[in-house]
Design a protein around this motif. Sequence first.
Motif, PDB file in Angstrom:
ATOM      1  N   LEU A 177      40.332  38.879  39.296  1.00 28.16           N
ATOM      2  CA  LEU A 177      39.443  40.026  39.133  1.00 28.16           C
ATOM      3  C   LEU A 177      38.030  39.692  39.595  1.00 28.16           C
ATOM      4  O   LEU A 177      37.373  40.506  40.233  1.00 28.16           O
ATOM      5  CB  LEU A 177      39.425  40.487  37.674  1.00 28.16           C
ATOM      6  CG  LEU A 177      40.692  41.175  37.185  1.00 28.16           C
ATOM      7  CD1 LEU A 177      40.601  41.456  35.693  1.00 28.16           C
ATOM      8  CD2 LEU A 177      40.933  42.457  37.949  1.00 28.16           C
ATOM      9  N   ALA A 178      37.579  38.490  39.285  1.00 34.28           N
ATOM     10  CA  ALA A 178      36.246  38.087  39.731  1.00 34.28           C
ATOM     11  C   ALA A 178      36.186  38.005  41.245  1.00 34.28           C
ATOM     12  O   ALA A 178      35.216  38.428  41.867  1.00 34.28           O
ATOM     13  CB  ALA A 178      35.872  36.739  39.112  1.00 34.28           C
ATOM     14  N   GLY A 179      37.237  37.483  41.853  1.00 32.67           N
ATOM     15  CA  GLY A 179      37.272  37.400  43.305  1.00 32.67           C
ATOM     16  C   GLY A 179      37.316  38.767  43.947  1.00 32.67           C
ATOM     17  O   GLY A 179      36.687  39.006  44.985  1.00 32.67           O
ATOM     18  N   ALA A 180      38.043  39.700  43.353  1.00 32.29           N
ATOM     19  CA  ALA A 180      38.119  41.054  43.902  1.00 32.29           C
ATOM     20  C   ALA A 180      36.771  41.748  43.843  1.00 32.29           C
ATOM     21  O   ALA A 180      36.429  42.523  44.738  1.00 32.29           O
ATOM     22  CB  ALA A 180      39.163  41.859  43.149  1.00 32.29           C
ATOM     23  N   MET A 181      35.997  41.461  42.808  1.00 35.30           N
ATOM     24  CA  MET A 181      34.680  42.078  42.702  1.00 35.30           C
ATOM     25  C   MET A 181      33.720  41.530  43.745  1.00 35.30           C
ATOM     26  O   MET A 181      32.735  42.163  44.088  1.00 35.30           O
ATOM     27  CB  MET A 181      34.109  41.867  41.302  1.00 35.30           C
ATOM     28  CG  MET A 181      34.813  42.687  40.255  1.00 35.30           C
ATOM     29  SD  MET A 181      34.113  42.462  38.623  1.00 35.30           S
ATOM     30  CE  MET A 181      32.517  43.209  38.845  1.00 35.30           C
ATOM     31  N   ALA A 182      33.993  40.339  44.265  1.00 29.86           N
ATOM     32  CA  ALA A 182      33.105  39.740  45.251  1.00 29.86           C
ATOM     33  C   ALA A 182      33.327  40.291  46.648  1.00 29.86           C
ATOM     34  O   ALA A 182      32.549  40.032  47.548  1.00 29.86           O
ATOM     35  CB  ALA A 182      33.298  38.223  45.262  1.00 29.86           C
ATOM     36  N   LEU A 183      34.385  41.074  46.841  1.00 30.77           N
ATOM     37  CA  LEU A 183      34.650  41.650  48.151  1.00 30.77           C
ATOM     38  C   LEU A 183      33.612  42.706  48.481  1.00 30.77           C
ATOM     39  O   LEU A 183      33.091  43.371  47.589  1.00 30.77           O
ATOM     40  CB  LEU A 183      36.046  42.270  48.171  1.00 30.77           C
ATOM     41  CG  LEU A 183      37.204  41.298  48.009  1.00 30.77           C
ATOM     42  CD1 LEU A 183      38.514  42.070  47.920  1.00 30.77           C
ATOM     43  CD2 LEU A 183      37.242  40.309  49.147  1.00 30.77           C
ATOM     44  N   PRO A 184      33.294  42.899  49.767  1.00 30.81           N
ATOM     45  CA  PRO A 184      32.313  43.921  50.129  1.00 30.81           C
ATOM     46  C   PRO A 184      32.858  45.319  49.896  1.00 30.81           C
ATOM     47  O   PRO A 184      34.044  45.509  49.660  1.00 30.81           O
ATOM     48  CB  PRO A 184      32.063  43.667  51.614  1.00 30.81           C
ATOM     49  CG  PRO A 184      33.268  42.955  52.085  1.00 30.81           C
ATOM     50  CD  PRO A 184      33.792  42.167  50.892  1.00 30.81           C
ATOM     51  N   ALA A 185      31.992  46.282  49.990  1.00 31.16           N
ATOM     52  CA  ALA A 185      32.380  47.680  49.826  1.00 31.16           C
ATOM     53  C   ALA A 185      33.438  48.044  50.863  1.00 31.16           C
ATOM     54  O   ALA A 185      33.515  47.433  51.914  1.00 31.16           O
ATOM     55  CB  ALA A 185      31.153  48.577  49.981  1.00 31.16           C
ATOM     56  N   PRO A 186      34.236  49.047  50.592  1.00 27.30           N
ATOM     57  CA  PRO A 186      35.349  49.361  51.479  1.00 27.30           C
ATOM     58  C   PRO A 186      34.955  49.760  52.887  1.00 27.30           C
ATOM     59  O   PRO A 186      35.660  49.464  53.823  1.00 27.30           O
ATOM     60  CB  PRO A 186      36.066  50.504  50.771  1.00 27.30           C
ATOM     61  CG  PRO A 186      35.204  50.933  49.670  1.00 27.30           C
ATOM     62  CD  PRO A 186      34.209  49.860  49.412  1.00 27.30           C
ATOM     63  N   ALA A 187      33.850  50.455  53.048  1.00 27.44           N
ATOM     64  CA  ALA A 187      33.449  50.887  54.385  1.00 27.44           C
ATOM     65  C   ALA A 187      32.352  49.996  54.905  1.00 27.44           C
ATOM     66  O   ALA A 187      31.240  50.001  54.405  1.00 27.44           O
ATOM     67  CB  ALA A 187      32.980  52.331  54.330  1.00 27.44           C
ATOM     68  N   PHE A 200      26.947  42.750  46.744  1.00 26.97           N
ATOM     69  CA  PHE A 200      27.039  41.290  46.694  1.00 26.97           C
ATOM     70  C   PHE A 200      26.651  40.783  45.309  1.00 26.97           C
ATOM     71  O   PHE A 200      27.314  39.911  44.748  1.00 26.97           O
ATOM     72  CB  PHE A 200      26.140  40.657  47.758  1.00 26.97           C
ATOM     73  CG  PHE A 200      26.121  39.162  47.692  1.00 26.97           C
ATOM     74  CD1 PHE A 200      27.204  38.428  48.165  1.00 26.97           C
ATOM     75  CD2 PHE A 200      25.053  38.486  47.131  1.00 26.97           C
ATOM     76  CE1 PHE A 200      27.208  37.050  48.092  1.00 26.97           C
ATOM     77  CE2 PHE A 200      25.050  37.114  47.054  1.00 26.97           C
ATOM     78  CZ  PHE A 200      26.128  36.394  47.540  1.00 26.97           C
ATOM     79  N   ALA A 201      25.584  41.337  44.746  1.00 24.06           N
ATOM     80  CA  ALA A 201      25.128  40.896  43.426  1.00 24.06           C
ATOM     81  C   ALA A 201      26.174  41.190  42.357  1.00 24.06           C
ATOM     82  O   ALA A 201      26.436  40.354  41.487  1.00 24.06           O
ATOM     83  CB  ALA A 201      23.805  41.584  43.077  1.00 24.06           C
ATOM     84  N   SER A 202      26.806  42.370  42.420  1.00 21.37           N
ATOM     85  CA  SER A 202      27.827  42.673  41.421  1.00 21.37           C
ATOM     86  C   SER A 202      29.048  41.774  41.611  1.00 21.37           C
ATOM     87  O   SER A 202      29.679  41.360  40.639  1.00 21.37           O
ATOM     88  CB  SER A 202      28.229  44.143  41.475  1.00 21.37           C
ATOM     89  OG  SER A 202      28.826  44.441  42.719  1.00 21.37           O
ATOM     90  N   GLY A 203      29.384  41.450  42.857  1.00 24.84           N
ATOM     91  CA  GLY A 203      30.486  40.525  43.109  1.00 24.84           C
ATOM     92  C   GLY A 203      30.188  39.142  42.574  1.00 24.84           C
ATOM     93  O   GLY A 203      31.039  38.490  41.966  1.00 24.84           O
ATOM     94  N   LEU A 204      28.966  38.682  42.785  1.00 24.23           N
ATOM     95  CA  LEU A 204      28.564  37.371  42.273  1.00 24.23           C
ATOM     96  C   LEU A 204      28.571  37.366  40.745  1.00 24.23           C
ATOM     97  O   LEU A 204      29.056  36.413  40.117  1.00 24.23           O
ATOM     98  CB  LEU A 204      27.175  37.005  42.801  1.00 24.23           C
ATOM     99  CG  LEU A 204      26.633  35.647  42.409  1.00 24.23           C
ATOM    100  CD1 LEU A 204      27.543  34.540  42.944  1.00 24.23           C
ATOM    101  CD2 LEU A 204      25.227  35.466  42.934  1.00 24.23           C
ATOM    102  N   PHE A 205      28.079  38.433  40.140  1.00 25.53           N
ATOM    103  CA  PHE A 205      28.083  38.549  38.690  1.00 25.53           C
ATOM    104  C   PHE A 205      29.514  38.508  38.158  1.00 25.53           C
ATOM    105  O   PHE A 205      29.816  37.804  37.192  1.00 25.53           O
ATOM    106  CB  PHE A 205      27.389  39.851  38.269  1.00 25.53           C
ATOM    107  CG  PHE A 205      27.389  40.092  36.791  1.00 25.53           C
ATOM    108  CD1 PHE A 205      26.574  39.367  35.954  1.00 25.53           C
ATOM    109  CD2 PHE A 205      28.236  41.044  36.239  1.00 25.53           C
ATOM    110  CE1 PHE A 205      26.578  39.584  34.585  1.00 25.53           C
ATOM    111  CE2 PHE A 205      28.254  41.268  34.885  1.00 25.53           C
ATOM    112  CZ  PHE A 205      27.421  40.541  34.050  1.00 25.53           C
ATOM    113  N   GLY A 206      30.422  39.243  38.809  1.00 27.56           N
ATOM    114  CA  GLY A 206      31.820  39.238  38.395  1.00 27.56           C
ATOM    115  C   GLY A 206      32.456  37.872  38.534  1.00 27.56           C
ATOM    116  O   GLY A 206      33.239  37.442  37.684  1.00 27.56           O
ATOM    117  N   PHE A 207      32.111  37.170  39.606  1.00 29.45           N
ATOM    118  CA  PHE A 207      32.646  35.823  39.803  1.00 29.45           C
ATOM    119  C   PHE A 207      32.169  34.892  38.693  1.00 29.45           C
ATOM    120  O   PHE A 207      32.957  34.121  38.139  1.00 29.45           O
ATOM    121  CB  PHE A 207      32.230  35.281  41.167  1.00 29.45           C
ATOM    122  CG  PHE A 207      32.706  33.887  41.416  1.00 29.45           C
ATOM    123  CD1 PHE A 207      34.030  33.662  41.752  1.00 29.45           C
ATOM    124  CD2 PHE A 207      31.855  32.813  41.296  1.00 29.45           C
ATOM    125  CE1 PHE A 207      34.493  32.367  41.972  1.00 29.45           C
ATOM    126  CE2 PHE A 207      32.300  31.525  41.512  1.00 29.45           C
ATOM    127  CZ  PHE A 207      33.631  31.311  41.857  1.00 29.45           C
TER     128      PHE A 207
END
Length: 139
Positions: free
Chosen positions: A13-23, A81-88
């Motif tokens: 889940l943390a890794g999935a949050m680090a992915l960029p936005a879909p578009a 990116f910040a939300s992905g890093l936070f999730g990670f």
Amino acid sequence: MKKLFAAVIATALAGAMALPAPASAASFNMNSGSQERYVQQQCNMHPNLRGCDDWHQNRHHWSKNNYQDWYRWNRPTVGNFASGLFGFVIGAAVANGLNNSNENMSSSHVARCEDAYRSYNSRTDQFLGYDGKYHYCNL
């Protein structure tokens, strides 16, 4: 086994949050057919993207400015990116907490189990029973 599964899920889940936005931000120099195919693909995959409703209703009247606005609205930002890093970081903390859970057993629990069972393993919190199977110590 449950702890390992939970750690894997938390990390995924943390890794999935680090992915960029879909578009992703596509080039503005695309021809109109390429722009239309790109937006159609993204809107079909992610129908809640900003501008997709208007594109579905009015795509035959969209100008270059409409496509540029759509790319600007739906490109990855620093916030993604910040939300992905936070999730990670949160996922890593959860996984670390699960890995260290055996270290948090009280010494009195371990001492009671060691006194009661000669085959007690404090690392796994299990002992070998008379039936030949390992059991958790519940003392």
